[in-house]
Design a protein around this motif. Structure first.
Motif, PDB file in Angstrom:
ATOM      1  N   PHE A 224     -47.538  70.876 104.072  1.00  0.00           N
ATOM      2  CA  PHE A 224     -47.571  72.340 104.104  1.00  0.00           C
ATOM      3  C   PHE A 224     -48.874  72.853 103.499  1.00  0.00           C
ATOM      4  N   HIS A 225     -49.231  72.335 102.331  1.00  0.00           N
ATOM      5  CA  HIS A 225     -50.445  72.820 101.660  1.00  0.00           C
ATOM      6  C   HIS A 225     -51.714  72.394 102.403  1.00  0.00           C
ATOM      7  N   HIS A 226     -51.702  71.225 103.020  1.00  0.00           N
ATOM      8  CA  HIS A 226     -52.848  70.805 103.829  1.00  0.00           C
ATOM      9  C   HIS A 226     -53.030  71.758 105.009  1.00  0.00           C
ATOM     10  N   ALA A 227     -51.936  72.114 105.681  1.00  0.00           N
ATOM     11  CA  ALA A 227     -52.008  73.061 106.797  1.00  0.00           C
ATOM     12  C   ALA A 227     -52.497  74.428 106.317  1.00  0.00           C
ATOM     13  N   PHE A 228     -52.096  74.817 105.109  1.00  0.00           N
ATOM     14  CA  PHE A 228     -52.469  76.112 104.541  1.00  0.00           C
ATOM     15  C   PHE A 228     -53.959  76.149 104.186  1.00  0.00           C
ATOM     16  N   TYR A 229     -54.441  75.143 103.442  1.00  0.00           N
ATOM     17  CA  TYR A 229     -55.807  75.187 102.923  1.00  0.00           C
ATOM     18  C   TYR A 229     -56.849  74.533 103.825  1.00  0.00           C
ATOM     19  N   VAL A 230     -56.503  73.466 104.530  1.00  0.00           N
ATOM     20  CA  VAL A 230     -57.476  72.732 105.327  1.00  0.00           C
ATOM     21  C   VAL A 230     -57.443  73.185 106.785  1.00  0.00           C
ATOM     22  N   ASP A 231     -56.257  73.136 107.400  1.00  0.00           N
ATOM     23  CA  ASP A 231     -56.140  73.589 108.791  1.00  0.00           C
ATOM     24  C   ASP A 231     -56.217  75.104 108.894  1.00  0.00           C
ATOM     25  N   ARG A 232     -55.816  75.803 107.829  1.00  0.00           N
ATOM     26  CA  ARG A 232     -55.795  77.270 107.778  1.00  0.00           C
ATOM     27  C   ARG A 232     -54.988  77.829 108.952  1.00  0.00           C
ATOM     28  N   SER A 233     -53.831  77.216 109.178  1.00  0.00           N
ATOM     29  CA  SER A 233     -53.026  77.555 110.338  1.00  0.00           C
ATOM     30  C   SER A 233     -51.560  77.736 109.950  1.00  0.00           C
ATOM     31  N   ALA A 234     -51.045  78.945 110.170  1.00  0.00           N
ATOM     32  CA  ALA A 234     -49.628  79.202 109.921  1.00  0.00           C
ATOM     33  C   ALA A 234     -48.770  78.380 110.869  1.00  0.00           C
ATOM     34  N   ALA A 235     -49.225  78.199 112.097  1.00  0.00           N
ATOM     35  CA  ALA A 235     -48.459  77.406 113.067  1.00  0.00           C
ATOM     36  C   ALA A 235     -48.297  75.971 112.579  1.00  0.00           C
ATOM     37  N   HIS A 236     -49.354  75.391 112.022  1.00  0.00           N
ATOM     38  CA  HIS A 236     -49.262  74.026 111.489  1.00  0.00           C
ATOM     39  C   HIS A 236     -48.376  73.999 110.250  1.00  0.00           C
ATOM     40  N   ALA A 237     -48.504  74.990 109.385  1.00  0.00           N
ATOM     41  CA  ALA A 237     -47.700  75.047 108.155  1.00  0.00           C
ATOM     42  C   ALA A 237     -46.217  75.197 108.479  1.00  0.00           C
ATOM     43  N   GLN A 238     -45.897  75.918 109.540  1.00  0.00           N
ATOM     44  CA  GLN A 238     -44.494  76.134 109.903  1.00  0.00           C
ATOM     45  C   GLN A 238     -43.799  74.846 110.306  1.00  0.00           C
ATOM     46  N   ARG A 239     -44.531  73.832 110.700  1.00  0.00           N
ATOM     47  CA  ARG A 239     -43.922  72.537 111.031  1.00  0.00           C
ATOM     48  C   ARG A 239     -43.249  71.910 109.819  1.00  0.00           C
TER      49      ARG A 239
ATOM     50  N   VAL B  93     -41.774  85.355 108.379  1.00  0.00           N
ATOM     51  CA  VAL B  93     -41.510  86.730 108.789  1.00  0.00           C
ATOM     52  C   VAL B  93     -42.801  87.539 108.850  1.00  0.00           C
ATOM     53  N   ASP B  94     -42.961  88.332 109.908  1.00  0.00           N
ATOM     54  CA  ASP B  94     -44.067  89.292 110.053  1.00  0.00           C
ATOM     55  C   ASP B  94     -45.453  88.674 109.901  1.00  0.00           C
ATOM     56  N   ASN B  95     -45.631  87.454 110.338  1.00  0.00           N
ATOM     57  CA  ASN B  95     -46.938  86.792 110.283  1.00  0.00           C
ATOM     58  C   ASN B  95     -47.489  86.731 108.855  1.00  0.00           C
ATOM     59  N   ARG B  96     -46.592  86.809 107.876  1.00  0.00           N
ATOM     60  CA  ARG B  96     -46.976  86.832 106.460  1.00  0.00           C
ATOM     61  C   ARG B  96     -47.780  85.598 106.065  1.00  0.00           C
ATOM     62  N   LEU B  97     -47.384  84.458 106.600  1.00  0.00           N
ATOM     63  CA  LEU B  97     -48.047  83.211 106.233  1.00  0.00           C
ATOM     64  C   LEU B  97     -49.520  83.208 106.646  1.00  0.00           C
ATOM     65  N   GLN B  98     -49.827  83.628 107.861  1.00  0.00           N
ATOM     66  CA  GLN B  98     -51.227  83.658 108.313  1.00  0.00           C
ATOM     67  C   GLN B  98     -52.030  84.703 107.546  1.00  0.00           C
ATOM     68  N   ILE B  99     -51.405  85.807 107.190  1.00  0.00           N
ATOM     69  CA  ILE B  99     -52.079  86.836 106.380  1.00  0.00           C
ATOM     70  C   ILE B  99     -52.461  86.247 105.020  1.00  0.00           C
ATOM     71  N   ASP B 100     -51.547  85.478 104.415  1.00  0.00           N
ATOM     72  CA  ASP B 100     -51.837  84.843 103.123  1.00  0.00           C
ATOM     73  C   ASP B 100     -52.959  83.814 103.262  1.00  0.00           C
ATOM     74  N   ILE B 101     -52.940  83.046 104.334  1.00  0.00           N
ATOM     75  CA  ILE B 101     -53.987  82.043 104.568  1.00  0.00           C
ATOM     76  C   ILE B 101     -55.339  82.724 104.726  1.00  0.00           C
ATOM     77  N   ASP B 102     -55.394  83.779 105.509  1.00  0.00           N
ATOM     78  CA  ASP B 102     -56.656  84.478 105.768  1.00  0.00           C
ATOM     79  C   ASP B 102     -57.226  85.153 104.524  1.00  0.00           C
ATOM     80  N   ALA B 103     -56.394  85.409 103.524  1.00  0.00           N
ATOM     81  CA  ALA B 103     -56.855  86.071 102.297  1.00  0.00           C
ATOM     82  C   ALA B 103     -57.597  85.112 101.365  1.00  0.00           C
ATOM     83  N   ILE B 104     -57.536  83.824 101.647  1.00  0.00           N
ATOM     84  CA  ILE B 104     -58.190  82.815 100.802  1.00  0.00           C
ATOM     85  C   ILE B 104     -59.507  82.399 101.453  1.00  0.00           C
ATOM     86  N   PRO B 105     -60.600  82.327 100.682  1.00  0.00           N
ATOM     87  CA  PRO B 105     -61.885  81.918 101.271  1.00  0.00           C
ATOM     88  C   PRO B 105     -61.768  80.565 101.985  1.00  0.00           C
TER      89      PRO B 105
END
Length: 173
Positions: free
Chosen positions: A78-93, A103-115
């Motif tokens: 999950f964290h690799h998908a979040f920080y390295v892949d930067r993909s909510a779709a990958h993290a959702q797996r 919910v509400d694309n929240r995960l991708q919004i959180d990912i995009d907020a991190i450099p």
């Protein structure tokens, strides 16, 4: 009254200035070469970034891609998908299908907020089982550009769904 000494004619003023200017320019050139040779590699990891892969009975540490074979692997994935892949779709797996994080694309919004240059390291320790779920103490250290490492502590709950282990909940610890 004073003794006179005969000395050779000193260099004319313009010649002395040329030698001084040549010396200063030579020193500046040497400093420029040293600066180029010792400058950090642009592709190097951020200062202070280390994440040694470690697996023991009571502690898993790393930043690898993970999988769904164990709770620790699902958390790493999950964290690799979040920080390295930067993909909510990958993290959702790595999340149960009805996870509140999707919910509400929240995960991708959180990912995009991190450099994008942020690196991470995850440490995972077991907290124990509750029913069919396993709870984990998770520490995520973010290495963002130009700031001190950022540490987040989480309690992550995993459970088995259709023979794979997925994350059902992530809460602040």
């Amino acid at each position: 009254m004073y003794a006179k000494f005969h000395t050779a004619n000193p260099l004319p003023r313009s010649r002395r200035h040329r030698w001084i200017a040549a010396g200063v320019l030579g020193a500046l050139a040497a400093l420029a070469v040293i600066a180029v040779v010792t400058s950090p590699d642009a592709t190097a990891e951020p200062d202070g970034f280390t994440c040694e892969e470690n697996t023991s009975a009571n502690l898993v540490t790393g930043s690898g891609p993970g999988d769904t074979s164990s709770g620790q692997s699902a958390i790493l994935g999950f964290h690799h998908a979040f920080y390295v892949d930067r993909s909510a779709a990958h993290a959702q797996r790595f999340l149960i299908p009805d996870s509140a994080l999707t919910v509400d694309n929240r995960l991708q919004i959180d990912i995009d907020a991190i450099p994008a240059e942020t690196r991470h390291c995850v440490s995972i320790s077991p907290l124990g089982a509750i029913g069919d779920s396993q709870r984990w103490a998770v520490t995520v250290t973010e290495f963002r550009p130009d700031i001190e490492p950022w540490i987040t502590r989480q309690t992550v709950t995993t459970r088995t769904v259709d023979r794979v282990i997925l994350i059902s909940e992530i809460t602040p610890a």
